[in-house]
Design a protein around this motif. Structure first.
Motif, mmCIF file in Angstrom:
data_model
loop_
_atom_site.group_PDB
_atom_site.id
_atom_site.type_symbol
_atom_site.label_atom_id
_atom_site.label_comp_id
_atom_site.label_asym_id
_atom_site.label_seq_id
_atom_site.Cartn_x
_atom_site.Cartn_y
_atom_site.Cartn_z
ATOM 1 N N ALA A 2 0.843 -1.195 0.000
ATOM 2 C CA ALA A 2 0.000 0.000 0.000
ATOM 3 C C ALA A 2 0.875 1.239 0.000
ATOM 4 N N ILE A 3 0.275 2.349 -0.399
ATOM 5 C CA ILE A 3 0.921 3.651 -0.243
ATOM 6 C C ILE A 3 0.331 4.271 1.012
ATOM 7 N N ASN A 4 1.174 4.604 1.958
ATOM 8 C CA ASN A 4 0.698 5.150 3.220
ATOM 9 C C ASN A 4 -0.144 6.403 3.014
ATOM 10 N N GLY A 5 -1.198 6.507 3.810
ATOM 11 C CA GLY A 5 -1.989 7.720 3.807
ATOM 12 C C GLY A 5 -1.277 8.809 4.585
ATOM 13 N N GLY A 6 -1.684 10.044 4.376
ATOM 14 C CA GLY A 6 -0.998 11.138 5.063
ATOM 15 C C GLY A 6 -1.891 12.335 5.322
ATOM 16 N N ASN A 7 -1.508 13.098 6.304
ATOM 17 C CA ASN A 7 -2.147 14.382 6.604
ATOM 18 C C ASN A 7 -1.077 15.450 6.722
ATOM 19 N N ARG A 8 -1.397 16.648 6.250
ATOM 20 C CA ARG A 8 -0.520 17.797 6.435
ATOM 21 C C ARG A 8 -1.325 18.951 7.006
ATOM 22 N N PHE A 9 -0.686 19.680 7.900
ATOM 23 C CA PHE A 9 -1.330 20.799 8.562
ATOM 24 C C PHE A 9 -0.398 22.001 8.614
ATOM 25 N N ASN A 10 -0.996 23.173 8.711
ATOM 26 C CA ASN A 10 -0.274 24.395 9.017
ATOM 27 C C ASN A 10 -0.661 24.770 10.443
ATOM 28 N N ILE A 11 0.327 24.926 11.319
ATOM 29 C CA ILE A 11 0.068 25.240 12.719
ATOM 30 C C ILE A 11 0.533 26.668 12.991
ATOM 31 N N GLU A 12 -0.344 27.478 13.597
ATOM 32 C CA GLU A 12 0.015 28.850 13.955
ATOM 33 C C GLU A 12 -0.146 29.033 15.464
ATOM 34 N N LEU A 13 0.940 29.427 16.102
ATOM 35 C CA LEU A 13 0.934 29.694 17.538
ATOM 36 C C LEU A 13 1.072 31.193 17.763
ATOM 37 N N ASP A 116 -5.195 15.673 3.003
ATOM 38 C CA ASP A 116 -5.721 14.470 3.650
ATOM 39 C C ASP A 116 -5.804 13.384 2.589
ATOM 40 N N ALA A 117 -4.885 12.434 2.645
ATOM 41 C CA ALA A 117 -4.820 11.380 1.637
ATOM 42 C C ALA A 117 -5.016 10.025 2.297
ATOM 43 N N LYS A 118 -6.008 9.292 1.853
ATOM 44 C CA LYS A 118 -6.276 7.975 2.419
ATOM 45 C C LYS A 118 -5.229 6.967 1.942
ATOM 46 N N THR A 119 -5.090 5.889 2.686
ATOM 47 C CA THR A 119 -4.188 4.809 2.297
ATOM 48 C C THR A 119 -4.643 4.217 0.967
ATOM 49 N N ALA A 120 -3.685 3.933 0.100
ATOM 50 C CA ALA A 120 -3.995 3.366 -1.218
ATOM 51 C C ALA A 120 -3.449 1.938 -1.297
ATOM 52 N N PRO A 121 -4.283 0.924 -1.061
ATOM 53 C CA PRO A 121 -3.802 -0.463 -1.076
ATOM 54 C C PRO A 121 -3.484 -0.950 -2.492
ATOM 55 N N HIS A 150 2.888 8.560 -4.014
ATOM 56 C CA HIS A 150 3.131 8.272 -5.437
ATOM 57 C C HIS A 150 1.854 8.524 -6.233
ATOM 58 N N ASP A 151 1.982 8.539 -7.554
ATOM 59 C CA ASP A 151 0.838 8.797 -8.425
ATOM 60 C C ASP A 151 -0.286 7.787 -8.224
ATOM 61 N N GLY A 152 0.056 6.597 -7.748
ATOM 62 C CA GLY A 152 -0.970 5.585 -7.516
ATOM 63 C C GLY A 152 -2.053 6.044 -6.561
ATOM 64 N N MET A 153 -1.749 7.020 -5.707
ATOM 65 C CA MET A 153 -2.744 7.531 -4.766
ATOM 66 C C MET A 153 -3.908 8.182 -5.513
ATOM 67 N N ALA A 154 -3.629 8.733 -6.694
ATOM 68 C CA ALA A 154 -4.682 9.325 -7.522
ATOM 69 C C ALA A 154 -5.271 8.300 -8.484
ATOM 70 N N ALA A 159 -8.307 2.712 -11.321
ATOM 71 C CA ALA A 159 -7.669 1.462 -11.726
ATOM 72 C C ALA A 159 -6.930 0.839 -10.546
ATOM 73 N N PRO A 160 -6.744 -0.494 -10.572
ATOM 74 C CA PRO A 160 -5.917 -1.123 -9.530
ATOM 75 C C PRO A 160 -4.469 -0.680 -9.679
ATOM 76 N N ILE A 161 -3.748 -0.653 -8.571
ATOM 77 C CA ILE A 161 -2.354 -0.215 -8.617
ATOM 78 C C ILE A 161 -1.434 -1.275 -8.017
ATOM 79 N N GLY A 162 -0.166 -1.224 -8.406
ATOM 80 C CA GLY A 162 0.875 -2.066 -7.846
ATOM 81 C C GLY A 162 2.193 -1.326 -7.969
ATOM 82 N N MET A 163 3.155 -1.682 -7.123
ATOM 83 C CA MET A 163 4.432 -0.981 -7.144
ATOM 84 C C MET A 163 5.588 -1.949 -6.970
ATOM 85 N N LEU A 164 6.673 -1.654 -7.663
ATOM 86 C CA LEU A 164 7.898 -2.440 -7.590
ATOM 87 C C LEU A 164 9.027 -1.484 -7.191
#
Length: 205
Positions: A2-13, A116-121, A150-154, A159-164
């Motif tokens: 799988a391609i790991n999912g991820g989150n990104r944030f901007n934090i302001e203090l 916010d990107a979900k895991t892509a199995p 990777h592009d597979g997340m989109a 389509a099904p994806i695979g990676m080498l």
């Protein structure tokens, strides 16, 4: 796997800027000191949760003068995990940690989601054919998730994806020292071609 999912944030203090020589330590609302504690909280929380990685890659302290207590700090947060449940739990723990730090230090906090990107199995059929092609080259087969995006997340939406993967020297990536050998590149191309042939036969095309 799988391609790991991820989150990104901007934090302001938001604290209070003040003269470095005249404001007593006990009266300060130092946004940069709070940010430093937040960065360490990311490291600590991610280290205690299996397969989680958390990164603060950018930080900006304002007004940015040597003799002024920072009144505002903006920094980035990147959190990734091989499953969405793990990622959501990590994000919740980090947010709670940030809010506790801000409250204790009397610092305002704003957390803005950026990504916010979900895991892509990866498709099991593709994994099987890649594994067979790798084994056919006399190499050990290793299944692992990709921590990098990777592009597979989109593409997974259509389509099904695979990676080498081809190994990098020392495991180094996003760095000028990143490199692979010609021999590994050759093995990777041969395994990829064989996997495509196997999928072609499997699908009867």
């Amino acid at each position: 796997t799988a391609i790991n999912g991820g989150n990104r944030f901007n934090i302001e203090l938001s604290g209070m800027a003040g003269h470095a020589g005249t404001v007593p330590m006990g009266l300060r609302r130092d946004a940069l000191a709070a940010a430093a504690e937040c960065v360490l909280a990311v490291e600590s929380i991610a280290a205690t949760m299996p397969d989680i990685v958390g990164t603060v890659g950018r930080i900006d302290a304002q007004p940015g003068a040597m003799n002024v207590i920072p009144g505002k700090v903006v920094f980035s947060l990147d959190v990734r995990a091989p499953t969405d449940a793990q990622r959501h739990a990590a994000v919740a723990a980090i947010r709670a940690g940030f809010e506790d730090i801000a409250q204790r230090r009397n610092i305002g906090i704003a957390i803005t989601p950026l990504w916010d990107a979900k895991t892509a199995p990866c498709a099991p059929a593709m994994q099987q054919q890649f594994a067979a092609a790798i084994a056919g080259e006399g190499l050990p087969v290793r299944h692992l998730p990709s921590g990098a995006g990777h592009d597979g997340m989109a593409l997974i939406d259509i389509a099904p994806i695979g990676m080498l993967f081809v190994r990098c020297k020392g495991g180094i990536s996003h760095n000028p020292a990143e490199s692979i050998t010609v021999e590994d590149a050759d093995l990777g191309v041969r395994a990829l071609l064989e996997a495509v042939r196997r999928l072609d036969r499997q699908l009867g095309m």
